[in-house]
Design a protein around this motif. Structure first.
Motif, PDB file in Angstrom:
ATOM      1  N   TYR A  51       0.834  -1.199   0.000  1.00 52.28           N
ATOM      2  CA  TYR A  51       0.000   0.000   0.000  1.00 52.28           C
ATOM      3  C   TYR A  51       0.876   1.259   0.000  1.00 52.28           C
ATOM      4  O   TYR A  51       0.612   2.207  -0.749  1.00 52.28           O
ATOM      5  N   ALA A  52       1.934   1.257   0.818  1.00 58.07           N
ATOM      6  CA  ALA A  52       2.837   2.410   0.858  1.00 58.07           C
ATOM      7  C   ALA A  52       3.503   2.619  -0.507  1.00 58.07           C
ATOM      8  O   ALA A  52       3.615   3.755  -0.984  1.00 58.07           O
ATOM      9  N   ALA A  53       3.917   1.532  -1.148  1.00 57.05           N
ATOM     10  CA  ALA A  53       4.534   1.635  -2.477  1.00 57.05           C
ATOM     11  C   ALA A  53       3.541   2.194  -3.483  1.00 57.05           C
ATOM     12  O   ALA A  53       3.883   3.054  -4.302  1.00 57.05           O
ATOM     13  N   ALA A  54       2.292   1.737  -3.432  1.00 57.86           N
ATOM     14  CA  ALA A  54       1.264   2.237  -4.351  1.00 57.86           C
ATOM     15  C   ALA A  54       1.011   3.721  -4.134  1.00 57.86           C
ATOM     16  O   ALA A  54       0.864   4.482  -5.101  1.00 57.86           O
ATOM     17  N   GLU A  55       0.985   4.143  -2.885  1.00 59.32           N
ATOM     18  CA  GLU A  55       0.793   5.561  -2.584  1.00 59.32           C
ATOM     19  C   GLU A  55       1.928   6.406  -3.152  1.00 59.32           C
ATOM     20  O   GLU A  55       1.697   7.440  -3.783  1.00 59.32           O
ATOM     21  N   LEU A  56       3.156   5.969  -2.955  1.00 59.20           N
ATOM     22  CA  LEU A  56       4.311   6.711  -3.473  1.00 59.20           C
ATOM     23  C   LEU A  56       4.311   6.753  -4.995  1.00 59.20           C
ATOM     24  O   LEU A  56       4.556   7.809  -5.598  1.00 59.20           O
ATOM     25  N   LEU A  57       4.029   5.615  -5.624  1.00 61.90           N
ATOM     26  CA  LEU A  57       3.971   5.571  -7.089  1.00 61.90           C
ATOM     27  C   LEU A  57       2.869   6.483  -7.617  1.00 61.90           C
ATOM     28  O   LEU A  57       3.052   7.196  -8.607  1.00 61.90           O
ATOM     29  N   GLY A  58       1.723   6.452  -6.967  1.00 58.29           N
ATOM     30  CA  GLY A  58       0.606   7.301  -7.387  1.00 58.29           C
ATOM     31  C   GLY A  58       0.933   8.779  -7.285  1.00 58.29           C
ATOM     32  O   GLY A  58       0.639   9.559  -8.190  1.00 58.29           O
ATOM     33  N   ARG A  59       1.565   9.167  -6.198  1.00 62.60           N
ATOM     34  CA  ARG A  59       1.942  10.579  -6.035  1.00 62.60           C
ATOM     35  C   ARG A  59       3.000  10.989  -7.059  1.00 62.60           C
ATOM     36  O   ARG A  59       2.953  12.081  -7.606  1.00 62.60           O
ATOM     37  N   PHE A  60       3.953  10.102  -7.319  1.00 61.58           N
ATOM     38  CA  PHE A  60       4.979  10.354  -8.336  1.00 61.58           C
ATOM     39  C   PHE A  60       4.322  10.526  -9.705  1.00 61.58           C
ATOM     40  O   PHE A  60       4.686  11.417 -10.471  1.00 61.58           O
ATOM     41  N   ALA A  61       3.345   9.701  -9.998  1.00 63.66           N
ATOM     42  CA  ALA A  61       2.681   9.733 -11.301  1.00 63.66           C
ATOM     43  C   ALA A  61       1.941  11.047 -11.526  1.00 63.66           C
ATOM     44  O   ALA A  61       1.808  11.506 -12.662  1.00 63.66           O
ATOM     45  N   LEU A  62       1.472  11.663 -10.473  1.00 66.70           N
ATOM     46  CA  LEU A  62       0.723  12.917 -10.598  1.00 66.70           C
ATOM     47  C   LEU A  62       1.616  14.105 -10.942  1.00 66.70           C
ATOM     48  O   LEU A  62       1.125  15.124 -11.427  1.00 66.70           O
ATOM     49  N   ASP A  63       2.918  13.967 -10.713  1.00 67.28           N
ATOM     50  CA  ASP A  63       3.841  15.079 -10.932  1.00 67.28           C
ATOM     51  C   ASP A  63       3.852  15.536 -12.387  1.00 67.28           C
ATOM     52  O   ASP A  63       3.685  16.718 -12.678  1.00 67.28           O
ATOM     53  N   GLU A  64       4.066  14.626 -13.311  1.00 66.70           N
ATOM     54  CA  GLU A  64       4.042  14.914 -14.752  1.00 66.70           C
ATOM     55  C   GLU A  64       3.320  13.754 -15.436  1.00 66.70           C
ATOM     56  O   GLU A  64       3.960  12.855 -15.977  1.00 66.70           O
ATOM     57  N   PRO A  65       1.994  13.739 -15.446  1.00 64.58           N
ATOM     58  CA  PRO A  65       1.237  12.579 -15.915  1.00 64.58           C
ATOM     59  C   PRO A  65       1.470  12.214 -17.376  1.00 64.58           C
ATOM     60  O   PRO A  65       1.186  11.095 -17.776  1.00 64.58           O
ATOM     61  N   TRP A  66       2.022  13.100 -18.176  1.00 66.20           N
ATOM     62  CA  TRP A  66       2.263  12.813 -19.595  1.00 66.20           C
ATOM     63  C   TRP A  66       3.591  12.082 -19.814  1.00 66.20           C
ATOM     64  O   TRP A  66       3.818  11.519 -20.869  1.00 66.20           O
ATOM     65  N   SER A  67       4.465  12.066 -18.826  1.00 64.03           N
ATOM     66  CA  SER A  67       5.766  11.406 -18.934  1.00 64.03           C
ATOM     67  C   SER A  67       5.596   9.885 -18.974  1.00 64.03           C
ATOM     68  O   SER A  67       4.801   9.322 -18.225  1.00 64.03           O
TER      69      SER A  67
END
Length: 86
Positions: A51-67
């Motif tokens: 769950y912690a990994a998913a949260e971190l990945l999700g937040r990272f993904a929001l930074d530049e969603p087109w990358s």
């Protein structure tokens, strides 16, 4: 035996040692994820760690969603959440 002692780094084993840029890195990681989906071994993370990994990945993904790399992070987060039943 550790990877260093065997002369085989994780980057080499999983095809990441030869990537030249972030786009190739994202493609190599995507292939690795697809390969991992076919692996039927026991999970390596607890539910809380996943769950912690998913949260971190999700937040990272929001930074530049087109990358491409961030889109991969979003895909991984989604798959982890799905497996957790979230």
């Amino acid at each position: 035996m550790s990877d260093d002692l065997a002369g085989d780094s994780l980057d080499e084993r999983y095809g990441l040692a030869v990537v030249r840029d972030l786009e190739e890195y994202a493609e190599a990681l995507s292939r690795l994820v697809e390969k991992g989906l076919q692996d039927q071994r026991a999970p390596l993370l607890s539910e809380a760690e996943a769950y912690a990994a998913a949260e971190l990945l999700g937040r990272f993904a929001l930074d530049e969603p087109w990358s491409a790399l961030n889109q991969l992070a979003a895909t991984l987060a989604s798959r982890i959440y799905s497996r957790l039943g979230a």
